[in-house]
Enzyme design. Structure first.
Site, short mmCIF file in Angstrom:
data_model
loop_
_atom_site.label_atom_id
_atom_site.label_comp_id
_atom_site.label_asym_id
_atom_site.label_seq_id
_atom_site.Cartn_x
_atom_site.Cartn_y
_atom_site.Cartn_z
N ILE A 65 0.83 -1.20 0.00
CA ILE A 65 0.00 0.00 0.00
C ILE A 65 0.87 1.26 0.00
O ILE A 65 0.65 2.20 -0.77
CB ILE A 65 -0.94 0.02 1.22
CG1 ILE A 65 -1.91 -1.16 1.16
CG2 ILE A 65 -1.71 1.33 1.29
CD1 ILE A 65 -2.89 -1.09 0.03
N GLU A 106 15.46 -2.21 4.54
CA GLU A 106 16.45 -1.56 3.69
C GLU A 106 16.19 -1.83 2.21
O GLU A 106 16.20 -0.92 1.38
CB GLU A 106 17.85 -2.05 4.07
CG GLU A 106 18.96 -1.44 3.23
CD GLU A 106 20.30 -2.08 3.49
OE1 GLU A 106 21.33 -1.45 3.21
OE2 GLU A 106 20.32 -3.24 3.98
N TYR A 107 15.93 -3.10 1.87
CA TYR A 107 15.73 -3.43 0.46
C TYR A 107 14.46 -2.79 -0.10
O TYR A 107 14.45 -2.28 -1.22
CB TYR A 107 15.65 -4.95 0.25
CG TYR A 107 15.36 -5.29 -1.19
CD1 TYR A 107 16.35 -5.17 -2.16
CD2 TYR A 107 14.08 -5.68 -1.59
CE1 TYR A 107 16.08 -5.44 -3.50
CE2 TYR A 107 13.80 -5.94 -2.92
CZ TYR A 107 14.80 -5.83 -3.86
OH TYR A 107 14.53 -6.08 -5.18
N LYS A 125 -10.89 -5.18 8.78
CA LYS A 125 -10.75 -6.15 9.88
C LYS A 125 -10.80 -5.47 11.24
O LYS A 125 -10.86 -6.13 12.28
CB LYS A 125 -9.47 -6.94 9.72
CG LYS A 125 -9.49 -7.86 8.50
CD LYS A 125 -8.17 -8.57 8.30
CE LYS A 125 -8.27 -9.53 7.11
NZ LYS A 125 -8.55 -8.87 5.84
N ASN A 153 -9.58 -5.93 1.33
CA ASN A 153 -8.41 -6.52 0.69
C ASN A 153 -8.09 -5.79 -0.62
O ASN A 153 -8.99 -5.39 -1.35
CB ASN A 153 -8.66 -7.99 0.37
CG ASN A 153 -8.92 -8.80 1.62
OD1 ASN A 153 -8.01 -9.28 2.26
ND2 ASN A 153 -10.18 -8.94 2.00
N VAL A 154 -6.81 -5.65 -0.88
CA VAL A 154 -6.38 -5.06 -2.15
C VAL A 154 -5.68 -6.14 -2.97
O VAL A 154 -4.95 -6.98 -2.44
CB VAL A 154 -5.44 -3.86 -1.94
CG1 VAL A 154 -6.21 -2.66 -1.47
CG2 VAL A 154 -4.31 -4.18 -1.00
N LEU A 155 -5.94 -6.12 -4.27
CA LEU A 155 -5.39 -7.14 -5.17
C LEU A 155 -3.89 -6.92 -5.34
O LEU A 155 -3.46 -5.81 -5.63
CB LEU A 155 -6.08 -7.06 -6.52
CG LEU A 155 -7.58 -7.34 -6.49
CD1 LEU A 155 -8.20 -6.96 -7.81
CD2 LEU A 155 -7.86 -8.78 -6.16
N ARG A 210 -8.25 -19.95 9.72
CA ARG A 210 -7.02 -19.76 10.49
C ARG A 210 -7.33 -19.01 11.79
O ARG A 210 -8.42 -18.43 11.92
CB ARG A 210 -6.00 -18.98 9.65
CG ARG A 210 -5.59 -19.71 8.39
CD ARG A 210 -4.73 -18.85 7.49
NE ARG A 210 -5.45 -17.70 6.98
CZ ARG A 210 -4.94 -16.78 6.17
NH1 ARG A 210 -3.68 -16.89 5.79
NH2 ARG A 210 -5.66 -15.76 5.76
N GLU A 268 -9.55 -15.66 12.01
CA GLU A 268 -10.11 -15.34 10.70
C GLU A 268 -11.64 -15.38 10.73
O GLU A 268 -12.23 -16.27 11.33
CB GLU A 268 -9.58 -16.33 9.65
CG GLU A 268 -9.87 -15.92 8.23
CD GLU A 268 -9.14 -16.79 7.22
OE1 GLU A 268 -8.80 -16.28 6.14
OE2 GLU A 268 -8.89 -17.97 7.52
#
Length: 665
Positions: free
Chosen positions: A289, A312-313, A409, A447-449, A546, A549
Site C-alpha cells: 500500500i 532496507e531493500y 478487519k 483486501n487489495v489485489l 485460520r 479469521e
C-alpha cells in the site's frame, strides 16, 4: 531447397532480390513492347537506352524505400506500398527519358510496362510470403482473438510475425465485422466460439479489448469461463500507450476483470489538496500500500516526498523506481529515503521537523492476520504504539494532516491484527479531541489485489503446480479493490477530513473466495475436480479458518454513515474514548506488553470500545513455547522431588531393617 534459401545470409538474400527485380523489370518492358508495338522496331535501340538508365534508378528508389530491408515472409503493407511507389517512379522516369530522347507516342507502352512490373515484382513477393508463412505456422499454437478492432488487428499482425501463436479466427460482437476477413483471417460472432474451438483446434483464446470497461470485460469472461481452453489477455491501454508493454506480451486475465467494477475517475482537487507543492511523508513506504501511495503522490508533484521505511531493500526498491518515474515524467520532486521504525518517536519527530513535513500517510503496519496472532506483543507494539508515536511526533513537529491506513478487519474484530488497528483508530480519535494543530483522519478498506498475502498470486501458483488450490472455508467472503484505486481514494479521503473522521471506501460487491478460485481454474483452461467431475484437473481443498479469521468482513461498526463529496467514499460516526481514558488504557497496555502478559493484553483490548470478539486460545508462539518450557521444568521438578522422596524412604527402610536384624540377633 527452401530451407537452404532461408538459411542464407541477409546480404545474399538482398542480392538475390535485386537480381530477381532486374529480371522481372526487363521482362516487363520486353513484354510491354511486344504487346503494344505490333512489330515496330524503329526506335527499339533508343528505348533500350532509356530503359538502361531507368533500371538502376528504379532499383535505387526501391533501396531508398527500404524494400530490400523487408523480410519477405513478414512483409506488410509498407513493403507493398514501396513496390507500388517504386514502379510508379520507374514509369515516370521512363516516360521522361522517352520524351527527352524523342521517342514519340509510347504512353501505352509505359502504362503496360508499369502494370506488368507491378504485378511481377509485387506478385513474386506476395507469392513468396504465402509459401513461407504456412511452413512457419505448423509448430504454432492456434488461437482465437476476441476483438477484431484496432488492438485485435495489431495483435494478429504481431502474432503472424512471431513464433508462438497462429491466429486463425477473429470473434467480435460488432455485426458489421462478422462474416468479413481481416488480414486473411475470418471474423465470426461470439455465439459460434464453442464450435470454432472444435473445428479449428483452437488452443488459446486471446482477449484483445484493452480499452473496454471492466464491466464489459467481465461480461465477456462470463461467456468464456466454461470453455475448455485457457484465456489470455493483451496488456491494458495504459501499458500500451506508455510503452511499458508490447501488444503481443500476453498475460493471465487480471483478477480485477473478474470483479467487473469500473474505477471512478479521481477528483484532481482532492488529490492535490494535501500534496501539491507540499512536503509529504509516507511511513511503510516500501510496502504494497505504501509504495502505491508513493507512486500516486509523486504524480501530484509534492515539493519533497519522505520515504520512511524499516526494510532496507524495500526502501531501496521504491526509491529507485520513483527516481525513474520522476526522470521519465520530467517532475521536480525531491526524494528523501529514510530508514527507521515507527516505534521510535524521537526518530520520527526529528525527521518530520528536519524536512518540514506537512502531510503524513501512515501505512506502516503488520497486517498478516496469522502472523500477528503468532506475535501478539509485537503486533500491538507496531500497530498501536507505532501509530501513537507517529501521531505524537506529527503533533510536535507541526504536521498539518495525518492519514491512517486502516482495514475492514478493525470492524468487530476477531483477531489481534484487526483489534490493534481499531485501537490505532481510537488513538487518533482521542488525539483529534485533545488538540487542534494536526488534523487526524483514518481510511478503512478491505483486501487489495496484489498486496502481500493476497490470495490471487497464491491461487495462480497453486494452479500452475497442478493444485490443490487451498481455500480456508467454502463460505468465506471478502471485499476486493485494486491497489491504485484504493491509494487514490485514500488520498482523496484524507483531503476531506476535518478531525477524527473515519472514512470507509466503497468496495463494491463482496466476492466468495471459493468462486474466485473456481473461475481462475476455468480461465486457465482447466476443470475443477470434485464429486461431479472426478476426472477434473485441479482440486479445491478447504483447510479451515485460520486463527482469528472471519467468514465475513464488515466496513462499518454501526449504522451512522454519511455521504461525502466522493461517490466511493463514506464517512462513519463511531464511538470513541476521551484522550485521558485512551492514555490510561495505553499506559496499562504498555505495562502488559513489557511483562509479555498476552492474556492481559487481550483483556485490555476487550475493555476498549473495539467490540473485540476473541474466542480463540492464545496462539502467540513465544507464550506457548514458554508454557511448554515451564511445564517441562515443573514435570522435571516433580519427578526430582518424587525420586528424592522414594530414595529417602528406601534408605529409611534399610535402617529399620538393619536395626531389626540386630535386635533379632
Amino acid at each position: 531447397m527452401l530451407a537452404w534459401l532461408l538459411a542464407l545470409p541477409r546480404s545474399v538474400k538482398r542480392i538475390i532480390s535485386v537480381v530477381i527485380d532486374t529480371v522481372f523489370l526487363t521482362l516487363s518492358l520486353l513484354l510491354a513492347f511486344v504487346l503494344t508495338q505490333n512489330g515496330n522496331v524503329s526506335q527499339f535501340q533508343t528505348m533500350v537506352l532509356a530503359f538502361a538508365v531507368t533500371l538502376p534508378l528504379t532499383l535505387l528508389v526501391f533501396t531508398k524505400l527500404g524494400l530490400y530491408r523487408a523480410v519477405i515472409r513478414y512483409m506488410g503493407q509498407h513493403a507493398l506500398g514501396a513496390v507500388l511507389f517504386g514502379i510508379i517512379a520507374s514509369g515516370v522516369i521512363l516516360a521522361l527519358l522517352f520524351a527527352g530522347l524523342g521517342v514519340q507516342d509510347k504512353t501505352n507502352l509505359v502504362v503496360v510496362y508499369a502494370l506488368l512490373a507491378l504485378v511481377s515484382s509485387g506478385g513474386i513477393r506476395l507469392g513468396a510470403r504465402l509459401v513461407l508463412q504456412p511452413s512457419n505456422n505448423s509448430h504454432k499454437t492456434r488461437v482465437l482473438i476476441y476483438g477484431a478492432g484496432s488492438s485485435g488487428r495489431q495483435l494478429a499482425q504481431a502474432l503472424i510475425n512471431g513464433e508462438q501463436y497462429h491466429p486463425v479466427m477473429f470473434v467480435d460482437d460488432d455485426t458489421t465485422l462478422q462474416r468479413s476477413t481481416i488480414l486473411g483471417i475470418p471474423v465470426s460472432g461470439p455465439e459460434n466460439i464453442a464450435s470454432i474451438i472444435k473445428q479449428r483446434s483452437i488452443g488459446r483464446i486471446l482477449l484483445a479489448m484493452p480499452s473496454a470497461s471492466r464491466s464489459r470485460r467481465r461480461e465477456v469472461l462470463d461467456k468464456l469461463e466454461e470453455l475448455p481452453i485457457p484465456v489470455l489477455s493483451i496488456p491494458g491501454m495504459s501499458d500500451l500507450v506508455n510503452g511499458s508493454m508490447r501488444i503481443d506480451e500476453l498475460q493471465d486475465v487480471k483478477i480485477e476483470d473478474l470483479l467487473g467494477r469500473d474505477p471512478v475517475a479521481p477528483k484532481k482537487k482532492l488529490l492535490h489538496a494535501n500534496i501539491k507543492g507540499k512536503v509529504v511523508m509516507v511511513t511503510g513506504a516500501g510496502g504494497s500500500i505504501g509504495s502505491e501511495l508513493c507512486r500516486q503522490i509523486v504524480m501530484c508533484e509534492p515539493v519533497t516526498l519522505v520515504l520512511f521505511e524499516l526494510s532496507e531493500y524495500s526502501l531501496y526498491a521504491i526509491e529507485r523506481e520513483l527516481k525513474q518515474t520522476i526522470a521519465n515524467e520530467g517532475l521536480d520532486v525531491n526524494l528523501v529515503p529514510v530508514m527507521g521504525t515507527v516505534q521510535r518517536q524521537s526518530r520520527l519527530e526529528t525527521v518530520m521537523r528536519t524536512f518540514g513535513v506537512q502531510t503524513v500517510y501512515h501505512a506502516a503496519a503488520y497486517k498478516h492476520v496469522p502472523l500477528v496472532e503468532y506475535n501478539v506483543v509485537e503486533g500491538v507494539r507496531n500497530n498501536v504504539f507505532g501509530t501513537w508515536y507517529t501521531a505524537e511526533a506529527a503533533i510536535k513537529a507541526g504536521v498539518e494532516t495525518f492519514v491512517l491506513i486502516s482495514t475492514d478487519k478493525a470492524v468487530r474484530p476477531t483477531n489481534v491484527m484487526g483489534a490493534s488497528k481499531r485501537l490505532a483508530e481510537l488513538v487518533l480519535q482521542g488525539l483529534a479531541q485533545h488538540q487542534s494543530q494536526t488534523r487526524f483522519c483514518m481510511v478503512r478498506f478491505g483486501n487489495v489485489l496484489g498486496s502481500s498475502g493476497s490470495v490471487v498470486p497464491l491461487f495462480r501458483e497453486q494452479i500452475r503446480k497442478g493444485g490443490p488450490v487451498t481455500v480456508t472455508h467454502k463460505d468465506i467472503i471478502r471485499y476486493f479493490m485494486t491497489i491504485p484505486e484504493a491509494s487514490q481514494l485514500v488520498i482523496q479521503a484524507g483531503a476531506m477530513g476535518k478531525g477524527g473522521d473515519v472514512f470507509v471506501l466503497d468496495m463494491g460487491e463482496p466476492v466468495r473466495i471459493a468462486d474466485l478460485a473456481r473461475r481462475m481454474i476455468h480461465l486457465m483452461g482447466l476443470e475443477v475436480r470434485d464429486a461431479e467431475h472426478p476426472n477434473g484437473d485441479i482440486e479445491i481443498q478447504f483447510s479451515g479458518l485460520r486463527p482469528g479469521e472471519k467468514l465475513y468482513e464488515e466496513l462499518l461498526v454501526g449504522n451512522n454513515v454519511r455521504k461525502t463529496d466522493h461517490s466511493r467514499i463514506m464517512a462513519a460516526d463511531e464511538l470513541c474514548l476521551t484522550w485521558p481514558e485512551m492514555l490510561h488504557l495505553l499506559e496499562r497496555l504498555d505495562t502488559a506488553c513489557e511483562r509479555f502478559a498476552v492474556e492481559e493484553i487481550i483483556e485490555l483490548i476487550r475493555s476498549a470500545p473495539t467490540e473485540f470478539n476473541y474466542s480463540n486460545a492464545t496462539s502467540d508462539l513465544v507464550v506457548n513455547a514458554s508454557c511448554a518450557v515451564v511445564t517441562k521444568e515443573q514435570v522435571a521438578k516433580v519427578a526430582t522431588i518424587s525420586t528424592a522422596a522414594n530414595t529417602a524412604s528406601v534408605t529409611e527402610l534399610g535402617v529399620v531393617n538393619s536395626s531389626t536384624s540386630q535386635q533379632i540377633a
